[in-house]
Write a protein that holds these residues in place. Sequence first.
Motif, PDB file in Angstrom:
ATOM      1  N   ASP A   1     -23.048  -9.728 -73.096  1.00 13.47           N
ATOM      2  CA  ASP A   1     -21.847  -9.983 -72.310  1.00 13.47           C
ATOM      3  C   ASP A   1     -20.881 -10.822 -73.129  1.00 13.47           C
ATOM      4  O   ASP A   1     -21.290 -11.584 -74.015  1.00 13.47           O
ATOM      5  CB  ASP A   1     -22.200 -10.741 -71.019  1.00 13.47           C
ATOM      6  N   MET A   2     -19.610 -10.715 -72.801  1.00 17.44           N
ATOM      7  CA  MET A   2     -18.583 -11.445 -73.540  1.00 17.44           C
ATOM      8  C   MET A   2     -18.710 -12.957 -73.390  1.00 17.44           C
ATOM      9  O   MET A   2     -18.200 -13.708 -74.220  1.00 17.44           O
ATOM     10  CB  MET A   2     -17.190 -11.002 -73.089  1.00 17.44           C
ATOM     11  N   ASP A   3     -19.382 -13.416 -72.327  1.00 19.31           N
ATOM     12  CA  ASP A   3     -19.521 -14.858 -72.149  1.00 19.31           C
ATOM     13  C   ASP A   3     -20.838 -15.398 -72.720  1.00 19.31           C
ATOM     14  O   ASP A   3     -21.233 -16.516 -72.445  1.00 19.31           O
ATOM     15  CB  ASP A   3     -19.363 -15.252 -70.683  1.00 19.31           C
ATOM     16  N   MET A   4     -21.501 -14.594 -73.552  1.00 19.43           N
ATOM     17  CA  MET A   4     -22.712 -15.033 -74.252  1.00 19.43           C
ATOM     18  C   MET A   4     -22.327 -15.384 -75.686  1.00 19.43           C
ATOM     19  O   MET A   4     -21.890 -14.520 -76.439  1.00 19.43           O
ATOM     20  CB  MET A   4     -23.758 -13.913 -74.291  1.00 19.43           C
ATOM     21  N   MET A   5     -22.454 -16.642 -76.056  1.00 20.94           N
ATOM     22  CA  MET A   5     -22.117 -17.063 -77.409  1.00 20.94           C
ATOM     23  C   MET A   5     -23.413 -17.372 -78.164  1.00 20.94           C
ATOM     24  O   MET A   5     -24.177 -18.247 -77.759  1.00 20.94           O
ATOM     25  CB  MET A   5     -21.226 -18.298 -77.391  1.00 20.94           C
ATOM     26  N   PRO A   6     -23.666 -16.643 -79.247  1.00 27.35           N
ATOM     27  CA  PRO A   6     -24.889 -16.903 -79.999  1.00 27.35           C
ATOM     28  C   PRO A   6     -24.797 -18.202 -80.783  1.00 27.35           C
ATOM     29  O   PRO A   6     -23.733 -18.583 -81.252  1.00 27.35           O
ATOM     30  CB  PRO A   6     -24.975 -15.707 -80.946  1.00 27.35           C
TER      31      PRO A   6
END
Length: 197
Positions: A30-35
């Motif tokens: 998802d776009m709101d998942m920041m690795p």
Amino acid sequence: ATYDAYPYFIQRVDAARYFILYVYGGLYADMDMMPTAELAGVIRDALRRSPDGASWSCSEGGSAFPSVVLFESKMASRLLPPSTRITNAIMLAPEPQSTFFRHVIDGLVPAFERTPSLHYLGNYYNVLSTTGSRFLNLRFLDYRHSHPLQDAREEVCVVPTVLTRRAIISLQGSSWHEGATSSFIRTFIQPLLIWAA
């Protein structure tokens, strides 16, 4: 027909992510998942054929190369039922044509047909049960049950919560369920808490 019949746009998005991973493979997030920097190491360890040199391993005693990597939700708790632990916000299929994602896709129509429409609860229950994380969890549990380890099945690796929390930061995004969640809490949960107090 089911795709077009979904009443919520997010259901079509959820279904599409399973088809894309099945047809093409790859990493979905998802776009709101920041690795974080740790995500690469977590995935590398998940894909190892043996636990040698890994800080953890998905290996269940065999040397199967996992063809699917799923992640426990950052909010997962052992107090929650198994049907709520895995998130569909980030998933990895290193190669296309995964039998697991075929199994997930095969469950879309039956889940849509058997899930009661509880629109008075908002879209939350319907989405989670027909295409969302609850649906994915139930398909995972069914897959594990119908493909015992002794069979020559692909391995599905589940990254534990403790590693998910270190590897991924959830950003505040424009979530599809923000209004539904607060409405559900305000309508059903808050009165129970007031009554119990």
